[in-house]
Write a protein that holds these residues in place. Structure first.
Motif, mmCIF file in Angstrom:
data_model
loop_
_atom_site.group_PDB
_atom_site.id
_atom_site.type_symbol
_atom_site.label_atom_id
_atom_site.label_comp_id
_atom_site.label_asym_id
_atom_site.label_seq_id
_atom_site.Cartn_x
_atom_site.Cartn_y
_atom_site.Cartn_z
ATOM 1 N N ARG A 151 0.645 -1.192 -0.029
ATOM 2 C CA ARG A 151 0.015 -0.119 0.096
ATOM 3 C C ARG A 151 0.760 1.160 -0.161
ATOM 4 O O ARG A 151 1.787 1.338 0.923
ATOM 5 C CB ARG A 151 -0.898 -0.051 1.186
ATOM 6 N N ALA A 152 0.597 2.028 -0.716
ATOM 7 C CA ALA A 152 1.507 3.343 -0.995
ATOM 8 C C ALA A 152 0.613 4.560 -1.446
ATOM 9 O O ALA A 152 -0.420 4.481 -1.545
ATOM 10 C CB ALA A 152 2.689 3.028 -2.352
ATOM 11 N N TYR A 153 1.456 5.687 -1.451
ATOM 12 C CA TYR A 153 1.005 6.976 -1.648
ATOM 13 C C TYR A 153 0.648 7.329 -3.185
ATOM 14 O O TYR A 153 1.652 6.993 -3.948
ATOM 15 C CB TYR A 153 1.801 8.174 -0.795
ATOM 16 N N GLY A 154 -0.605 7.445 -3.780
ATOM 17 C CA GLY A 154 -0.667 7.555 -5.115
ATOM 18 C C GLY A 154 -1.680 8.677 -5.165
ATOM 19 O O GLY A 154 -2.269 9.205 -4.489
ATOM 20 N N ARG A 155 -1.536 8.986 -6.560
ATOM 21 C CA ARG A 155 -2.672 10.011 -6.962
ATOM 22 C C ARG A 155 -3.460 9.617 -8.156
ATOM 23 O O ARG A 155 -2.974 8.717 -8.879
ATOM 24 C CB ARG A 155 -1.793 11.188 -7.563
ATOM 25 N N PHE A 156 -4.552 10.062 -8.087
ATOM 26 C CA PHE A 156 -5.777 9.488 -9.217
ATOM 27 C C PHE A 156 -6.380 10.824 -9.959
ATOM 28 O O PHE A 156 -6.452 11.877 -9.408
ATOM 29 C CB PHE A 156 -6.942 8.827 -8.420
ATOM 30 N N ARG A 157 -6.856 10.569 -11.184
ATOM 31 C CA ARG A 157 -7.410 11.541 -12.247
ATOM 32 C C ARG A 157 -8.468 10.704 -12.817
ATOM 33 O O ARG A 157 -8.308 9.620 -13.620
ATOM 34 C CB ARG A 157 -6.354 11.955 -12.857
ATOM 35 N N CYS A 158 -9.753 11.455 -12.533
ATOM 36 C CA CYS A 158 -11.044 10.863 -13.001
ATOM 37 C C CYS A 158 -11.048 11.143 -14.791
ATOM 38 O O CYS A 158 -10.898 12.230 -15.075
ATOM 39 C CB CYS A 158 -12.156 11.405 -12.513
ATOM 40 N N SER A 159 -11.169 10.244 -15.405
ATOM 41 C CA SER A 159 -11.125 10.060 -16.851
ATOM 42 C C SER A 159 -12.444 11.034 -17.537
ATOM 43 O O SER A 159 -12.510 11.353 -18.347
ATOM 44 C CB SER A 159 -10.802 9.041 -17.612
ATOM 45 N N ARG A 160 -13.231 11.197 -16.759
ATOM 46 C CA ARG A 160 -14.414 11.834 -17.093
ATOM 47 C C ARG A 160 -14.941 13.416 -16.879
ATOM 48 O O ARG A 160 -14.700 14.194 -17.748
ATOM 49 C CB ARG A 160 -15.794 11.084 -16.343
ATOM 50 N N CYS A 161 -14.457 13.646 -15.434
ATOM 51 C CA CYS A 161 -14.484 15.029 -15.049
ATOM 52 C C CYS A 161 -13.025 15.773 -14.899
ATOM 53 O O CYS A 161 -13.106 16.940 -14.500
ATOM 54 C CB CYS A 161 -15.365 15.147 -13.728
ATOM 55 N N ARG A 197 -15.729 9.918 -6.776
ATOM 56 C CA ARG A 197 -17.028 10.119 -5.893
ATOM 57 C C ARG A 197 -18.253 10.766 -6.569
ATOM 58 O O ARG A 197 -19.242 10.464 -6.556
ATOM 59 C CB ARG A 197 -16.576 10.436 -4.423
ATOM 60 N N ARG A 198 -17.434 11.854 -7.841
ATOM 61 C CA ARG A 198 -18.412 12.658 -8.146
ATOM 62 C C ARG A 198 -18.923 11.833 -9.237
ATOM 63 O O ARG A 198 -20.386 12.021 -9.831
ATOM 64 C CB ARG A 198 -17.647 13.890 -8.669
ATOM 65 N N CYS A 199 -18.384 10.861 -10.121
ATOM 66 C CA CYS A 199 -18.896 10.438 -11.345
ATOM 67 C C CYS A 199 -19.295 8.998 -10.953
ATOM 68 O O CYS A 199 -20.294 8.370 -11.713
ATOM 69 C CB CYS A 199 -17.816 10.417 -12.274
ATOM 70 N N ASP A 200 -18.732 8.400 -9.920
ATOM 71 C CA ASP A 200 -18.901 6.919 -9.655
ATOM 72 C C ASP A 200 -18.804 5.863 -10.632
ATOM 73 O O ASP A 200 -19.724 5.243 -11.127
ATOM 74 C CB ASP A 200 -20.355 6.792 -8.792
ATOM 75 N N GLY A 201 -18.133 6.231 -11.521
ATOM 76 C CA GLY A 201 -17.695 5.313 -12.748
ATOM 77 C C GLY A 201 -16.573 4.330 -12.644
ATOM 78 O O GLY A 201 -16.780 3.531 -11.725
ATOM 79 N N ASP A 202 -15.849 4.125 -13.795
ATOM 80 C CA ASP A 202 -14.717 3.017 -13.405
ATOM 81 C C ASP A 202 -13.856 3.436 -12.601
ATOM 82 O O ASP A 202 -13.412 4.530 -12.256
ATOM 83 C CB ASP A 202 -14.258 2.803 -14.985
ATOM 84 N N ALA A 231 -15.898 1.862 -0.400
ATOM 85 C CA ALA A 231 -16.723 1.528 -1.564
ATOM 86 C C ALA A 231 -16.207 2.071 -2.968
ATOM 87 O O ALA A 231 -16.776 1.656 -3.914
ATOM 88 C CB ALA A 231 -18.178 2.309 -1.209
ATOM 89 N N LEU A 232 -15.339 2.926 -2.921
ATOM 90 C CA LEU A 232 -14.625 3.483 -4.168
ATOM 91 C C LEU A 232 -13.263 2.878 -4.267
ATOM 92 O O LEU A 232 -12.626 3.164 -5.380
ATOM 93 C CB LEU A 232 -14.532 5.143 -4.191
ATOM 94 N N CYS A 233 -12.916 1.862 -3.693
ATOM 95 C CA CYS A 233 -11.663 1.189 -3.808
ATOM 96 C C CYS A 233 -11.690 -0.208 -4.395
ATOM 97 O O CYS A 233 -12.363 -1.132 -4.023
ATOM 98 C CB CYS A 233 -10.956 0.961 -2.528
#
Length: 229
Positions: free
Chosen positions: A111-121, A157-162, A215-217
């Motif tokens: 488990r590490a520190y990472g960053r994510f970017r939503c492909s939709r918004c 959380r905003r898009c609840d997508g993939d 729930a988002l993991c």
């Protein structure tokens, strides 16, 4: 034109620069040259501005950063003359069958520190619980080893997508792989494991993040990551 960051190591007075390949999630090239540090004491060599810029750019999943860093570190970390291959499998599971265990496969989850970017918004968010899973084995008779990696995503959380795959800074990638090399030395070569090998890279970058939302993991959905750990 790609711009990068480089610095001299404190012991040998040299530097190594790795050129990133285009991200598979975008047609645009990733303009990032990451410094591969072989000594853990170099965490302060980058200026705070450079570190912030590197972390800001590391929001996209970049397989080449992992494979290039693995290749850079392998020679020093695994001094046994075997050839190791580094691969990716995005359906990899934590469960090994009896036959896979018999063939020498082992599991390491980190488990590490990472960053994510939503492909939709295009929303971006950090997480100290970005999970990466490794399978590895050594085939001694062939002088060959194999590592297979899977990153687990998180959903917006905003898009609840993939599930979106995580991006990592070069320093985090190095820390994770150093822990992996420690497991390989212990379980494949019978060496004693160093006391700090499994501290995790989430301890090397103290960054505040919001509470983990299971729930988002993607890892939590497969019972690989636990919020209460």
């Amino acid at each position: 034109m790609a711009f990068g960051f480089g610095f001299l190591t404190s012991q040998a007075g040299r530097h190594k620069t790795v050129t990133m390949r285009p991200s598979p999630r975008s047609d645009k090239p990733v303009c990032l040259k990451s410094v591969i540090v072989r000594n853990r004491q170099h965490t302060g060599d980058l200026g705070s501005l450079d570190r912030r810029r590197l972390c800001k750019m590391a929001t996209d999943w970049t397989p080449a950063l992992w494979s290039d860093t693995f290749a850079q570190l392998e020679e020093d970390e695994l001094e046994h003359g075997d050839s190791w291959a580094f691969q990716f499998n995005y359906s990899l599971t934590e469960t090994l069958t009896k036959e896979e265990r018999r063939r020498g496969w082992k599991i390491y989850c980190h488990r590490a520190y990472g960053r994510f970017r939503c492909s939709r918004c295009s929303k971006r968010w950090p997480s100290a619980r970005a999970v990466v899973l490794f399978r590895y084995r050594l085939q001694s008779s062939l002088c060959r080893g194999t590592v297979i990696m899977r990153p687990f995503g998180q959903a917006c959380r905003r898009c609840d997508g993939d599930f979106e795959r995580p991006g990592f800074s070069p320093k985090v990638v190095e820390d994770v792989l150093l822990c992996l090399f420690g497991k390989i030395r212990k379980n494949c070569y019978g060496e004693e494991e160093e006391g700090d090998e499994d501290l995790g890279s989430d301890s090397s970058e103290k960054v505040w993040t919001k509470p983990h939302e299971s729930a988002l993991c993607e890892a939590c959905s497969q019972n690989i990551c636990c919020q209460d750990e």
